[in-house]
Motif scaffolding. Sequence first.
Motif, PDB file in Angstrom:
ATOM      1  N   LEU A 244       0.822  -1.239  -0.014  1.00  0.00           N
ATOM      2  CA  LEU A 244       0.097   0.071   0.030  1.00  0.00           C
ATOM      3  C   LEU A 244       0.925   1.360  -0.041  1.00  0.00           C
ATOM      4  O   LEU A 244       0.344   2.093  -0.464  1.00  0.00           O
ATOM      5  CB  LEU A 244      -0.965  -0.077   1.241  1.00  0.00           C
ATOM      6  N   VAL A 245       1.945   1.171   0.724  1.00  0.00           N
ATOM      7  CA  VAL A 245       2.900   2.268   0.520  1.00  0.00           C
ATOM      8  C   VAL A 245       3.899   2.335  -0.481  1.00  0.00           C
ATOM      9  O   VAL A 245       4.745   3.278  -0.536  1.00  0.00           O
ATOM     10  CB  VAL A 245       3.654   2.709   2.018  1.00  0.00           C
ATOM     11  N   SER A 246       3.848   1.420  -1.505  1.00  0.00           N
ATOM     12  CA  SER A 246       4.884   1.194  -2.423  1.00  0.00           C
ATOM     13  C   SER A 246       4.622   2.267  -3.499  1.00  0.00           C
ATOM     14  O   SER A 246       3.583   2.784  -3.712  1.00  0.00           O
ATOM     15  CB  SER A 246       4.893  -0.298  -2.910  1.00  0.00           C
ATOM     16  N   GLU A 247       5.674   2.090  -4.543  1.00  0.00           N
ATOM     17  CA  GLU A 247       5.807   3.097  -5.647  1.00  0.00           C
ATOM     18  C   GLU A 247       4.469   2.387  -6.721  1.00  0.00           C
ATOM     19  O   GLU A 247       3.582   3.187  -7.168  1.00  0.00           O
ATOM     20  CB  GLU A 247       7.137   2.846  -6.587  1.00  0.00           C
ATOM     21  N   PRO A 248       4.517   1.213  -6.702  1.00  0.00           N
ATOM     22  CA  PRO A 248       3.503   0.576  -7.810  1.00  0.00           C
ATOM     23  C   PRO A 248       2.007   0.928  -7.383  1.00  0.00           C
ATOM     24  O   PRO A 248       1.170   1.088  -8.113  1.00  0.00           O
ATOM     25  CB  PRO A 248       3.693  -0.948  -7.858  1.00  0.00           C
ATOM     26  N   ALA A 249       1.934   1.143  -6.144  1.00  0.00           N
ATOM     27  CA  ALA A 249       0.293   1.733  -5.570  1.00  0.00           C
ATOM     28  C   ALA A 249       0.050   2.910  -5.846  1.00  0.00           C
ATOM     29  O   ALA A 249      -0.898   3.567  -4.925  1.00  0.00           O
ATOM     30  CB  ALA A 249       0.408   0.912  -3.987  1.00  0.00           C
ATOM     31  N   ALA A 250       0.756   3.788  -6.764  1.00  0.00           N
ATOM     32  CA  ALA A 250       0.183   5.197  -6.727  1.00  0.00           C
ATOM     33  C   ALA A 250      -0.940   5.596  -7.059  1.00  0.00           C
ATOM     34  O   ALA A 250      -1.398   6.677  -6.809  1.00  0.00           O
ATOM     35  CB  ALA A 250       1.314   5.749  -7.832  1.00  0.00           C
TER      36      ALA A 250
END
Length: 268
Positions: A244-250
């Motif tokens: 949820l806090v990752s780059e892909p979850a933008a």
Amino acid sequence: MQLGLSGKTAVVTGASRGIGRAIARILCAEGARVMLSARDEADLMRAASACAAAGSSDMFAGDAAYYAGDLNDPKTAEGLIAYTERKLGAVDVLVVNTGGPPGGMAGELGEQSWRDAAELLFYPAVRLAQAVLPMMRARKWGRILFITSISVKEPVENLALSNALRAAVTGFAKTLAREVAADGVTVNTLGPGYTATERLKNLLEENARRLNVNPRELKERLLDQIPAARLAKPDEIAAVAAFLVSEPAAYLTGQALMVDGGYSHGLL
Ligand code: NAD
């Protein structure tokens, strides 16, 4: 998939044990520079060392630090963010987590109990988010995640304070998400289901006393209601938090995600 967390600065509160500690550890393992915070300094120090040890072979490996403080005190949020910025740089990722409130019935709890629960669960979320937002918006990148509870979807009996205040945090998060989305900042909530931590053990013991049954029997009854037929491991909650806090979850924002082994009944 690369989570893109390497070199990011993350703050995780309630990180001395349980779910918060597991989240701090996985972010560290993904190469983030993690500031752990909680009340108890000795446990926190141990958690920070474990977090550093979990660091990957990345150049930022093992970059963990800690800040002890009680989030019931309004000054703690400000102090924590200022210290993080000095020590690790501007905050990219904020994960807000604290302990759960005591049990009690909605029709019986006194006003002070409601105020205390708001100080523990609601105001730290607001203060911490407001402290990191100006920098996140200016830098056009940020991730804010509030750890709530399954009680958002399935109110838990005798846990009125959690049932009500988690809903308040969820409403705050949803509103904020829409305000800051255009600046590249996402805001979500994660509701853990029943997870094998100290908090759950204490809750089961307290409820067993109240109902005059054996804690083991109570746990069996609980497991009967969970389709996965077991408790969550803190690491399983942490893995979803990391995504949820990752780059892909933008593009994922304003969501309330339950990680509960199928426990909640609602369709949405
Ligand atoms: P836990 O009690 O094991 O850990 C709580 C952490 O928060 C500790 O690090 C503690 O020091 C810190 N903390 C507590 N009060 C604080 C304060 N005033 N200021 C700063 N730090 C404080 O809890 P857990 O089981 O890991 O749960 C984490 C959160 O998830 C809690 O809010 C809990 O209610 C919620 N939750 C847990 C479960 C579960 O089954 N474990 C289920 C649903 C929701």
